[in-house]
Every structure is written in structure tokens, then in C-alpha cells.
Scaffold this motif. Sequence first.
Motif, short mmCIF file in Angstrom:
data_model
loop_
_atom_site.label_atom_id
_atom_site.label_comp_id
_atom_site.label_asym_id
_atom_site.label_seq_id
_atom_site.Cartn_x
_atom_site.Cartn_y
_atom_site.Cartn_z
N ASN A 50 10.07 6.99 22.67
CA ASN A 50 8.91 7.29 21.61
C ASN A 50 9.36 5.92 20.60
O ASN A 50 9.88 6.01 19.78
CB ASN A 50 9.62 7.99 21.12
CG ASN A 50 8.29 9.72 21.75
OD1 ASN A 50 7.63 9.09 22.29
ND2 ASN A 50 9.04 10.97 21.45
N GLU A 60 8.18 4.09 26.13
CA GLU A 60 7.51 5.49 25.85
C GLU A 60 8.44 6.88 26.30
O GLU A 60 8.38 7.75 25.87
CB GLU A 60 5.87 5.51 27.37
CG GLU A 60 5.78 4.49 26.72
CD GLU A 60 4.21 4.59 27.99
OE1 GLU A 60 3.12 4.04 27.94
OE2 GLU A 60 4.20 4.47 28.91
N GLY A 109 4.44 7.54 29.03
CA GLY A 109 3.21 7.96 28.65
C GLY A 109 3.71 9.76 29.37
O GLY A 109 2.45 10.69 28.96
#
Length: 423
Positions: A321, A318, A80
Motif C-alpha cells: 500500500n 501494491e 493489487g
Amino acid sequence: MKKEVPIEQKGFRRFLSKLGPGLITGASDDDPSGITTYSQAGAQFGFATLWTAVITFPLMVAVQEMCARIGAITSMGLTGTLKKHYPRWILWVIVITSFPAIILNIGADIAGMGAVSNLIFPRIPAFVFTIGFTIFITVSMIFFSYQQIASILKYTCIVLLAYLIVPFITKTSWNKVAVSIFLPHISFSKDYIEMLVAFLGTTISPYLFFWQATMEAEDIKHQRRRVVVNKQLLTDVRQDVTAGIFCSNLVMMFIIITCGNVLFSHGTTKITTVEQAASALKPLAGAFSYWLFAIGIIGTGMLAIPVLCGSLSYMFAETFNWKEGLDKKFSQAKPFYGIIVLSLGVGLAINYVGVSPVQGLFYTAVLYGLTAPLMISVILHICNNRRIMGKYVNKRWSNILGGIAFIFMTVAAVFLLYLQFMT
């Protein structure tokens, strides 16, 4: 009147309460694949590689502490953080190279657990155990909450004590052990260099970077009260990481001591799998040592495989999403759990399509060796980026040790490619 708890006891209780993501990450480094490498080193070279545990300890602590700090500060995993702050191509290079390495690692660990279980219960074929372990881990990760899984993994670390017992029930020359640790003998033979390269690839593994950062972020999210990131929290995180890496390296040393003392001294120098190591111990060190060693392999597999498939699932979640988190129900995060199921299924299938566990370990080492330098350089860049880390950027020693780890892993990758393809 309530009895007062001594300050020392309070301090020790507080220390135990801080152990979590760091301890689990460090302990999971001693998976069946790692145990194979350490067993090979002990059988082939005796105590001659013990010094590497001392050298790798500060490097592992430095890198894992940086990953933990990233997770605590950003409340995100490494994937992320990369997605938010760096060019997309860096993220994709890391994801693409990490996926096959982690899958092969899962496959090798499942195979090792199945083979050792077959040694304990020879009437049951190894494939039955591999399928059973895969189903059990899959169901556990889907139906248990994050808190339950974290607690189970934390207490599964106790199984590592098995490896700390074995050298004390065999005749071990502790004087020779001490000399090998602090006055190392270094050989420049191809076999010895290959073993050192394998050590670095086994101990400083990229999947641990992802898991450490993600679990630190998850751990903070699941605190019952709002957690303020400050120096005390980061000190607690550092102590947790240090404890985990200390346990990992201590177990590494004791496996080398066991195999060096029992196998090497009796001329049993060719060990390629964990079941060979366990089998060889039985006639030389006795049934009790054999049982401890074998049970330890199964326990470490149960600890490491959830970390492997979990790190991969968080990585993909991540990146795309997806809703993520081991506290979510399957219906709430189907793609997240789908990666867990897929990685375990493919890892299991690898053992039935002609790829041997030994081949899997080799390819895993190559991919980890090539990925680790890139990952460490990215981690160092993140931890020196004030836009991301604020006032909690790296101090001098973190950069020095991280830089040494980067150099070691780069040299190891070059040596690995040279030794395998040019000699």
C-alpha cells in the motif's frame, strides 16, 4: 477551408494513437536476454525453430490481453487485484518467486549492454558502460514523468527495426525460411527440447503480466478525459496488445533468421552471449550487420530494463500500500522509487560477485518457468470471476488459448527440471 483527411488515413492515425502499453510490453520482451536465446537457436539449429514464433503468438496475445483487461476493468495491477480478492499466500508466493527472477534478468541485460558497448568502443571497459547505463536509467525513471517515460519507451521500440533489416542485407534463402515456418522439423534431442523450453520461458515471462496490467490501469488514469470501459476500449486494448506481440515475435523470427543464415551456415554454432553473436556476425555478414545487431541490443536493453524494474516496483507498492506512480516525485513516493533504485543496484552488483550473465539467464529461466504456470492459472481465474470482471469475463477462445498456454508452460517447467537435474 480545412482539408479533409481520408478515412483510411484517419483509421491508420487512430490505430497508431492506440498503441501504448501493449506495444511497449511486447517490444520489451525482446530484451538482451531474449536476443541471446534467439541467437543461440539460430546458430545451433538454423531455421529449425522458426515455427515456434507462430505457435507462441496467439498464446502470448491471449495471456497479455487478459492482463490488460484486468488492468482496465479493475484500475489496478495484478498484485493489487490478488491482494483484494484472493488469499494472501498466493500473493506472497508470486512476489517471492518473481523478485529474484526479475533481479537476475536486470543483471543479465545490464551485462549484455555493457559487453556489446565494449565491442563498439573497445578502449572503454565494459564495467564503465554497465555503471553508466544503470545510472542513466535510474535518473530517467526518477525525474521523468509517466507520460514522458511512456513516450520514450514507445519510440524506443523503433530500434527493433534494426533486426528487420539485417536479413535483407545478407543472402537469405526465403524459401527455406517459409518451409521452416509452416512445415516445422521437430527434433527430440536434449538440446532441441531445452531450446524450446527456453523459448517459452523467454517469450511468456511473468514480469510482462504485471507490467501489462499496471500500465493499462495507469494509461487510463492519465487520460485527459474520463474513460468509460466499454467494448470499444477493450477492442482498442486488444489491438494494442496484438500489435506489440506481433512486433515481438517478428523480431524473434528475424534474429533467428539472421543467426541461422549467417552463423549456422558457416559452422558457428556455439553462441552463449549476445556479444558473441554480434562478434561472430562481423566477419561473416559485414560491419553494417554487426553495427545494427549491436545497436539493437543496447536499444532493447534501454527499453526492457525500465519495464523490469518498473514492474517490480509496482508489485511491491501494491503489496504494501505504498504511494505509487511514475508521475509522482521522488519525495512523494520514496519506497516506490527505492525499489527501482534497489533493483537496478542489485542487478548491477550481480555482475561483480561471481554470477556470470549465462548463469543469471539460466536461473532466470528456471524461476520464470516455475512461476509462469501459477501466474497463468491465477490470471485465468481472475478473468472468469464475474465479481471482479463483471460482464467482461473471458470468452471461449481466451480460455482455450490461456489453457493451452498453461499446459505448455507446465510441461516446459517439468522438462526444464528433468533435463537439468535428472539427466
